[in-house]
Each structure stands twice: as C-alpha cells, then as structure tokens.
Design a protein around this motif. Structure first.
Motif, PDB file in Angstrom:
ATOM      1  N   ILE A  34      -3.715  -9.061   1.780  1.00  0.00           N
ATOM      2  CA  ILE A  34      -3.219  -8.575   0.478  1.00  0.00           C
ATOM      3  C   ILE A  34      -4.318  -8.470  -0.572  1.00  0.00           C
ATOM      4  N   GLY A  51       5.207  -3.346  -2.263  1.00  0.00           N
ATOM      5  CA  GLY A  51       3.893  -3.732  -1.752  1.00  0.00           C
ATOM      6  C   GLY A  51       3.673  -5.229  -1.663  1.00  0.00           C
ATOM      7  N   SER A  67      11.646 -12.157   0.670  1.00  0.00           N
ATOM      8  CA  SER A  67      11.765 -13.343   1.516  1.00  0.00           C
ATOM      9  C   SER A  67      13.188 -13.898   1.578  1.00  0.00           C
TER      10      SER A  67
HETATM   11  N1  LIG Z   1      10.028 -11.565  -4.401  1.00  0.00           N
HETATM   12  C1  LIG Z   1       9.128 -11.414  -3.306  1.00  0.00           C
HETATM   13  C2  LIG Z   1       7.743 -11.867  -3.732  1.00  0.00           C
HETATM   14  C3  LIG Z   1       6.740 -11.621  -2.630  1.00  0.00           C
HETATM   15  C4  LIG Z   1       5.311 -11.802  -3.099  1.00  0.00           C
HETATM   16  O1  LIG Z   1       5.000 -11.901  -4.280  1.00  0.00           O
HETATM   17  N2  LIG Z   1       4.398 -11.812  -2.115  1.00  0.00           N
HETATM   18  C5  LIG Z   1       3.002 -11.929  -2.407  1.00  0.00           C
HETATM   19  C6  LIG Z   1       2.386 -12.965  -1.482  1.00  0.00           C
HETATM   20  S1  LIG Z   1       3.115 -14.554  -1.747  1.00  0.00           S
HETATM   21  C7  LIG Z   1       2.346 -10.590  -2.115  1.00  0.00           C
HETATM   22  O2  LIG Z   1       2.602  -9.989  -1.101  1.00  0.00           O
HETATM   23  N3  LIG Z   1       1.495 -10.104  -3.008  1.00  0.00           N
HETATM   24  C8  LIG Z   1       0.770  -8.908  -2.746  1.00  0.00           C
HETATM   25  C9  LIG Z   1       0.745  -7.969  -3.884  1.00  0.00           C
HETATM   26  O3  LIG Z   1       1.417  -8.222  -4.898  1.00  0.00           O
HETATM   27  O4  LIG Z   1       0.035  -6.966  -3.734  1.00  0.00           O
HETATM   28  C10 LIG Z   1       9.603 -12.218  -2.088  1.00  0.00           C
HETATM   29  O5  LIG Z   1      10.235 -13.263  -2.290  1.00  0.00           O
HETATM   30  O6  LIG Z   1       9.361 -11.787  -0.953  1.00  0.00           O
END
Ligand SMILES: N[C@@H](CCC(=O)N[C@@H](CS)C(=O)NCC(=O)O)C(=O)O
Length: 212
Positions: A34, A51, A67
């Motif tokens: 990421i 994303g 998630s």
């Molecule tokens: N609300 C989402 C949040 C997911 C999230 O923020 N994932 C982060 C990693 S913990 C991510 O992929 N960030 C990459 C980006 O924002 O480009 C969930 O619960 O899946």
C-alpha cells in the motif's frame, strides 16, 4: 478458493485472517504494497473503489471490501455472528463503533507512531488522543459488566474491536489503566485457534511514506 488481498501489517487484514483461522477456512493471500501505491492502481480500484485492503475475492470472482463486511459475510451461520435480531444488532453496533471511533483514534495513532509519522504537537493528534481515551473508557465500562462485547459470548464484534483496540499500547495508551479491557484481551487470546501473528510495520521499507 477464496483470496484475501492484504497488507501484512494491516490490522484490518488481521481481523479477517483471525476469523478465517478460527473458521478453519482455506484461502490464498495476495499482498498489496500500500505504501508503494499498489492499492491505488486502476486494477485494484476495480476491486475496491476506495483503494484499501482488505478485500476478499469470492470463488465466483466477486470482490468484497471493508473488513467488517468481510467478517459479517464469513461469519454468517456460524457461532461468531448471532442469528437472534437484537444480539445481531448489538454485534453490528460494536463493529460500527470500531469503524467510527477506534479507526480514527487508536488505529491512526498506532499507524503514525509505529511508522515515525506522528506529529506530536498537532491539534489533530490531540483530538485523536482524546477520542481514544473515550473509546477505552467506554470499552472499560462495558467490559466491567460483560465478558465479551455482544451477547456475552465471543463474536466478530470482539474480533473487530480487538484488532486495533487490543494494541492501544502501541498508540501511546496504557491498557493497564483500563483493567477490564486488558482482561478482555486475555480472554480473546485464549480462544480456540487464536492467531498470534501481528506483523510489524518494520518488515516494510516503504511504510514511512504517506498513503496516496
Ligand atoms: N474501513 C476500511 C479501512 C481499511 C483501511 O484503511 N486499510 C488500510 C490499511 S489498514 C489501507 O488499505 N490503506 C491504503 C490506502 O489508504 O491507500 C476497512 O475496515 O476495511
């Protein structure tokens, strides 16, 4: 076979790995870097327009991001997600709590602390810290009366909130100051097929970058 699009140190991905392990489900993992921008490519944005990881790909090729939605889908019909409407709603209530309050406080502070990006003096950091204190106090009050968050049995509500809430020490809090929360984390760790495999950000040489 189902596929989990994941980033190792993501605790949002850990939630899903933990449940998959407890469900004894086979799956394959595709790692998305990421901090190198792999979650913002046109190809990945087709899987999840926001994303972010995790994203679950089902056997028929459908993509399911978010998630907690993935937890709800995988746990349907199992002991981890109640059928009874009120217990089910209470389970969802804590999963919404997690997204609204835990993500924007403890999860963000932990990410920025462990990757060297925390601005100690900024007002937004102070605001996040105060919210995190409210989160931990709310959890401590609730868990002073119940062993688990919803229905008084282990469920996807606990998996969801534990994944970042249980690591509040990494975000500058002391779980020892919230004894009912600390005891709850021990109860979660003692569940059958608990997955003790938190992956540190330090495995990723790019994790000090800002996300796109
Ligand atoms: N609300 C989402 C949040 C997911 C999230 O923020 N994932 C982060 C990693 S913990 C991510 O992929 N960030 C990459 C980006 O924002 O480009 C969930 O619960 O899946």
């Amino acid at each position: 076979m189902i596929t989990l699009f994941s980033y190792g140190p993501s605790q949002n991905a850990y939630k899903v790995r933990l449940l998959l392990n407890q469900l004894r489900r086979d799956y394959r993992t595709v790692d998305i870097s990421i901090f190198e921008g792999e979650s913002r490519t046109p190809e990945f944005l087709e899987k999840n327009p926001m994303g972010t990881v995790p994203v679950l790909e089902l056997e028929d090729g459908t993509y399911l991001p978010e998630s907690n939605a993935i937890l709800a889908y995988l746990a349907e019909g199992t002991e981890f997600f109640a059928k009874e409407p009120l217990e089910r709603a209470q389970t969802l209530r804590w999963m919404f709590f997690e997204q609204e309050y835990v993500q924007s406080s403890i999860a963000t502070l932990r990410h920025r602390t462990l990757t060297g990006k925390l601005d100690f003096d900024s007002p937004i950091t102070a605001e996040r810290r105060r919210l995190g204190e409210r989160v931990l106090t709310a959890l401590n009050n609730h868990l002073g009366n119940y062993d688990f968050l919803a229905g008084n049995r282990y469920s996807i509500a606990d998996i969801s909130v534990f994944s970042y809430g249980g690591l509040a020490d990494d975000a500058g809090y002391r779980l020892a100051d919230y004894p009912a929360v600390k005891d709850w984390t021990s109860r979660i760790r003692s569940q059958s097929k608990f997955l003790d495999d938190i992956i540190p950000y330090s495995v990723d040489p790019y994790s000090s970058r800002e996300l796109g």
